[in-house]
Motif scaffolding. Structure first.
Motif, PDB file in Angstrom:
ATOM      1  N   VAL A 122      32.512  38.833  34.994  1.00  0.00           N
ATOM      2  CA  VAL A 122      32.925  40.239  34.886  1.00  0.00           C
ATOM      3  C   VAL A 122      34.450  40.328  34.992  1.00  0.00           C
ATOM      4  O   VAL A 122      35.065  39.717  35.876  1.00  0.00           O
ATOM      5  CB  VAL A 122      32.252  41.087  36.004  1.00  0.00           C
ATOM      6  N   ASP A 123      35.031  41.096  34.096  1.00  0.00           N
ATOM      7  CA  ASP A 123      36.483  41.295  34.072  1.00  0.00           C
ATOM      8  C   ASP A 123      36.804  42.408  35.080  1.00  0.00           C
ATOM      9  O   ASP A 123      36.657  43.591  34.772  1.00  0.00           O
ATOM     10  CB  ASP A 123      36.888  41.677  32.645  1.00  0.00           C
ATOM     11  N   LEU A 124      37.197  42.012  36.289  1.00  0.00           N
ATOM     12  CA  LEU A 124      37.372  42.961  37.394  1.00  0.00           C
ATOM     13  C   LEU A 124      38.722  42.727  38.060  1.00  0.00           C
ATOM     14  O   LEU A 124      39.108  41.584  38.307  1.00  0.00           O
ATOM     15  CB  LEU A 124      36.231  42.738  38.388  1.00  0.00           C
ATOM     16  N   ARG A 125      39.401  43.823  38.354  1.00  0.00           N
ATOM     17  CA  ARG A 125      40.747  43.714  38.943  1.00  0.00           C
ATOM     18  C   ARG A 125      40.868  44.713  40.102  1.00  0.00           C
ATOM     19  O   ARG A 125      40.487  45.874  39.970  1.00  0.00           O
ATOM     20  CB  ARG A 125      41.752  44.073  37.846  1.00  0.00           C
ATOM     21  N   HIS A 126      41.365  44.211  41.237  1.00  0.00           N
ATOM     22  CA  HIS A 126      41.670  45.126  42.346  1.00  0.00           C
ATOM     23  C   HIS A 126      43.052  45.701  42.088  1.00  0.00           C
ATOM     24  O   HIS A 126      43.989  44.955  41.810  1.00  0.00           O
ATOM     25  CB  HIS A 126      41.655  44.372  43.670  1.00  0.00           C
ATOM     26  N   GLU A 127      43.170  47.034  42.165  1.00  0.00           N
ATOM     27  CA  GLU A 127      44.465  47.647  41.834  1.00  0.00           C
ATOM     28  C   GLU A 127      45.497  47.454  42.937  1.00  0.00           C
ATOM     29  O   GLU A 127      46.689  47.375  42.677  1.00  0.00           O
ATOM     30  CB  GLU A 127      44.293  49.146  41.603  1.00  0.00           C
ATOM     31  N   GLU A 128      45.043  47.444  44.181  1.00  0.00           N
ATOM     32  CA  GLU A 128      45.999  47.322  45.292  1.00  0.00           C
ATOM     33  C   GLU A 128      45.660  46.076  46.097  1.00  0.00           C
ATOM     34  O   GLU A 128      45.930  44.974  45.659  1.00  0.00           O
ATOM     35  CB  GLU A 128      46.016  48.608  46.109  1.00  0.00           C
ATOM     36  N   ALA A 129      44.991  46.246  47.258  1.00  0.00           N
ATOM     37  CA  ALA A 129      44.687  45.060  48.072  1.00  0.00           C
ATOM     38  C   ALA A 129      43.510  44.296  47.470  1.00  0.00           C
ATOM     39  O   ALA A 129      42.505  44.885  47.063  1.00  0.00           O
ATOM     40  CB  ALA A 129      44.336  45.498  49.491  1.00  0.00           C
ATOM     41  N   GLU A 130      43.653  42.964  47.386  1.00  0.00           N
ATOM     42  CA  GLU A 130      42.570  42.112  46.894  1.00  0.00           C
ATOM     43  C   GLU A 130      41.324  42.306  47.779  1.00  0.00           C
ATOM     44  O   GLU A 130      41.427  42.337  49.007  1.00  0.00           O
ATOM     45  CB  GLU A 130      43.073  40.652  46.938  1.00  0.00           C
ATOM     46  N   HIS A 132      39.426  44.980  47.963  1.00  0.00           N
ATOM     47  CA  HIS A 132      39.245  46.372  48.426  1.00  0.00           C
ATOM     48  C   HIS A 132      39.339  47.327  47.238  1.00  0.00           C
ATOM     49  O   HIS A 132      39.912  47.014  46.210  1.00  0.00           O
ATOM     50  CB  HIS A 132      40.333  46.732  49.459  1.00  0.00           C
ATOM     51  N   HIS A 133      38.787  48.558  47.432  1.00  0.00           N
ATOM     52  CA  HIS A 133      39.015  49.617  46.460  1.00  0.00           C
ATOM     53  C   HIS A 133      40.494  49.993  46.488  1.00  0.00           C
ATOM     54  O   HIS A 133      41.133  49.829  47.525  1.00  0.00           O
ATOM     55  CB  HIS A 133      38.161  50.841  46.825  1.00  0.00           C
ATOM     56  N   PRO A 134      41.074  50.514  45.418  1.00  0.00           N
ATOM     57  CA  PRO A 134      40.467  50.811  44.122  1.00  0.00           C
ATOM     58  C   PRO A 134      40.331  49.571  43.235  1.00  0.00           C
ATOM     59  O   PRO A 134      41.068  48.598  43.400  1.00  0.00           O
ATOM     60  CB  PRO A 134      41.461  51.809  43.512  1.00  0.00           C
ATOM     61  N   LEU A 135      39.399  49.658  42.270  1.00  0.00           N
ATOM     62  CA  LEU A 135      39.245  48.534  41.347  1.00  0.00           C
ATOM     63  C   LEU A 135      38.942  49.012  39.931  1.00  0.00           C
ATOM     64  O   LEU A 135      38.523  50.146  39.725  1.00  0.00           O
ATOM     65  CB  LEU A 135      38.150  47.588  41.845  1.00  0.00           C
ATOM     66  N   ARG A 136      39.220  48.117  39.000  1.00  0.00           N
ATOM     67  CA  ARG A 136      38.974  48.402  37.580  1.00  0.00           C
ATOM     68  C   ARG A 136      38.047  47.345  37.012  1.00  0.00           C
ATOM     69  O   ARG A 136      38.196  46.154  37.306  1.00  0.00           O
ATOM     70  CB  ARG A 136      40.287  48.353  36.793  1.00  0.00           C
ATOM     71  N   ILE A 137      37.122  47.799  36.181  1.00  0.00           N
ATOM     72  CA  ILE A 137      36.202  46.873  35.523  1.00  0.00           C
ATOM     73  C   ILE A 137      36.246  47.156  34.029  1.00  0.00           C
ATOM     74  O   ILE A 137      36.067  48.302  33.608  1.00  0.00           O
ATOM     75  CB  ILE A 137      34.757  47.057  36.043  1.00  0.00           C
ATOM     76  N   ALA A 138      36.516  46.099  33.243  1.00  0.00           N
ATOM     77  CA  ALA A 138      36.378  46.210  31.775  1.00  0.00           C
ATOM     78  C   ALA A 138      35.024  45.594  31.457  1.00  0.00           C
ATOM     79  O   ALA A 138      34.872  44.378  31.385  1.00  0.00           O
ATOM     80  CB  ALA A 138      37.517  45.457  31.086  1.00  0.00           C
ATOM     81  N   ALA A 139      34.000  46.457  31.342  1.00  0.00           N
ATOM     82  CA  ALA A 139      32.619  45.964  31.321  1.00  0.00           C
ATOM     83  C   ALA A 139      32.138  45.659  29.911  1.00  0.00           C
ATOM     84  O   ALA A 139      32.434  46.396  28.967  1.00  0.00           O
ATOM     85  CB  ALA A 139      31.700  47.002  31.960  1.00  0.00           C
ATOM     86  N   ASP A 140      31.368  44.569  29.819  1.00  0.00           N
ATOM     87  CA  ASP A 140      30.782  44.187  28.543  1.00  0.00           C
ATOM     88  C   ASP A 140      29.428  43.515  28.787  1.00  0.00           C
ATOM     89  O   ASP A 140      29.105  42.500  28.200  1.00  0.00           O
ATOM     90  CB  ASP A 140      31.761  43.227  27.839  1.00  0.00           C
ATOM     91  N   GLY A 141      28.659  44.075  29.726  1.00  0.00           N
ATOM     92  CA  GLY A 141      27.370  43.477  30.065  1.00  0.00           C
ATOM     93  C   GLY A 141      27.551  42.219  30.914  1.00  0.00           C
ATOM     94  O   GLY A 141      28.665  41.717  31.053  1.00  0.00           O
ATOM     95  N   VAL A 142      26.452  41.739  31.503  1.00  0.00           N
ATOM     96  CA  VAL A 142      26.525  40.529  32.343  1.00  0.00           C
ATOM     97  C   VAL A 142      25.452  39.558  31.859  1.00  0.00           C
ATOM     98  O   VAL A 142      24.283  39.928  31.718  1.00  0.00           O
ATOM     99  CB  VAL A 142      26.279  40.868  33.834  1.00  0.00           C
ATOM    100  N   ARG A 143      25.878  38.316  31.588  1.00  0.00           N
ATOM    101  CA  ARG A 143      24.932  37.345  31.051  1.00  0.00           C
ATOM    102  C   ARG A 143      23.964  36.839  32.133  1.00  0.00           C
ATOM    103  O   ARG A 143      22.803  36.606  31.894  1.00  0.00           O
ATOM    104  CB  ARG A 143      25.688  36.183  30.406  1.00  0.00           C
ATOM    105  N   GLY A 144      24.502  36.662  33.366  1.00  0.00           N
ATOM    106  CA  GLY A 144      23.643  36.162  34.447  1.00  0.00           C
ATOM    107  C   GLY A 144      23.937  34.709  34.744  1.00  0.00           C
ATOM    108  O   GLY A 144      24.926  34.157  34.273  1.00  0.00           O
TER     109      GLY A 144
END
Ligand code: S3P
Ligand code: PEP
Length: 414
Positions: A122-130, A132-144
């Motif tokens: 998953v393409d996920l980025r924490h905006e401030e503290a690693e 912790h919230h806030p976070l951003r996800i560029a979602a494209d499904g999850v293969r597993g």
């Protein structure tokens, strides 16, 4: 004999909302909890594009098995179930998602969960503290696939990933290295099965098959953590009190709090569909040492009645309560000291010595459980006040009315 109707379980309502949103078809939830946490969850679902209809005791949700499909911003308020479960639902969909939460929730860790999501691609980025919230996800499904997870700080990381399992293409295999609050995972697995998923557990390994969820009509049981204040109230005053709707088949581990009260001298009857607690004469409770790792939301309940026991009450293995709405070990110790009680804490424990609390102003720490727990102390200690009594809205907005009615009923009965 007193009977108290307890509102629906927060944990069951949050899971049911996730499962309903992810399912094929329309789900109906009966008697869900209406509180700040669950309103935050439904608000989040609406932001993600789901349609919910909320009559007071009956919510319907149109499922979208393909997941959220347009960009969205979600504000999770104080709710850790919202803040930890909804990003996973988004990750299974398609779009750019931003999640944020209150200052209190921003402080609470979610690193092991977001690391696991990244390990799943998953393409996920924490905006401030690693971590912790806030976070951003560029979602494209999850293969597993297979992951390893440390759920020693919160079981909610494991619950979130289990919930994700059926939404992945290949399913999920999760090896858990440590697990706190284990009964919450049993709630998750039981509820996933009620919505048609296949989950197996072999020791530390959970396997979840792909294939999605099916809609259901789901009755939400009363909240066992909320019930703990009423059971403790009976134990402390030598009264008899029944909570309907929570019996032998209850999903929630927190009902085991009544076993702690039994060890302290209360009479406990767990029936098929109700639980009754009768306090010992005069509320004379015994001290004890108890491991609360499985049921730590009830640690403050026990801490608040502990001064009335005839010997020290030592609560062990509750380090994770330091990362809840507040640091609950320090908060309980501070409030007990304000009441004039001798108390000691360690990294993962609290020990409370017998004493006679003196009524005074207590600190709420924005923590519903601090206010509800020390309200129970107030049954035997006049003059306790809180700086933020309204923070009970997180799980039980009507707490003060319901508890006040109980006080009056008992005062009138003499
Ligand atoms: O999954 C859930 O619904 C919950 C799990 C527990 O959290 P942790 O696993 O973080 O201890 C509990 O304290 C919380 O109130 C609700
Ligand atoms: C810890 C709690 O809540 P959550 O983790 O769901 O925010 C709680 O209700 O005591």
């Amino acid at each position: 004999m007193t009977t108290v109707e307890i509102p629906g379980s927060k944990s069951v309502t949050a899971r049911a909302l996730f499962l309903a949103a992810a399912a094929e078809g329309t789900t109906t939830l009966l008697r869900p909890l209406r509180s700040d946490d669950t309103e935050g969850f439904t608000e989040g679902l609406r932001a993600l594009g789901y349609t919910l209809t909320a009559a007071p005791d009956r919510w319907t949700i149109e499922g979208r098995p393909q997941g959220p499909a347009h960009d969205a911003e979600v504000y999770c308020r104080d709710g850790a179930t919202t803040a930890r479960f909804l990003p996973v639902l988004a990750a299974a969909g398609r779009g750019d998602f931003r999640f944020d939460a209150s200052a209190q929730m921003r402080r609470r860790p979610l690193g092991p969960l977001t690391e696991a999501l990244r390990a799943l691609g998953v393409d996920l980025r924490h905006e401030e503290a690693e971590g912790h919230h806030p976070l951003r996800i560029a979602a494209d499904g999850v293969r597993g696939g297979s992951i390893t997870l440390d759920a020693g700080l919160s079981s909610q990381y494991l619950t979130a990933l289990l919930l994700l399992g059926p939404l992945t293409e290949q399913g999920l295999r999760i090896t858990v290295t440590d697990l706190v609050s284990a009964p919450y995972v049993e709630i998750t697995v039981a509820m996933m099965r009620s919505f048609g998923a296949t989950v197996t557990r072999t020791g530390r390994v959970f396997e979840v098959a792909p294939g999605g969820y099916r809609a259901a009509t789901y009755p939400v049981e009363p909240d066992a953590s909320t019930a703990s204040y009423f059971f403790a109230a009976a134990a402390l005053t030598g009264r008899r009190l029944t909570v309907p709707g929570l019996g032998k088949d209850a999903l929630q581990g927190d009902l085991r709090f009544v076993d702690v009260l039994a060890r302290m001298g209360a009479r406990v009857e767990v029936g098929s569909d109700r639980t009754t607690v009768e306090g010992p004469a005069g509320g004379r409770l015994s001290g004890l040492t108890v491991d609360m790792r499985d049921i730590s939301d009830t640690m403050p309940t026990l801490a608040a009645v502990a001064p009335f026991a005839d010997a020290p009450v030592r609560i062990e293995n509750v380090a994770n309560t330091r990362v809840k709405e507040c640091d609950r070990l320090d908060a309980c110790a501070e409030n007990l000291r304000r009441l004039g009680i001798d108390v000691a804490t360690g990294p993962d424990l609290i020990e409370i010595r017998p004493g006679t609390p003196r009524g005074t102003a207590l600190a709420s720490y924005g923590d519903h459980r601090m206010v509800m727990s020390f309200s129970v102390t107030g049954l035997r200690t006049p003059g306790i006040t809180f700086d933020d009594p309204g923070c009970v809205r997180k799980t039980f907005p009507e707490f003060h009315e319901v508890f006040g009615r109980l006080r009056e009923e008992w005062a009138t009965a003499g």
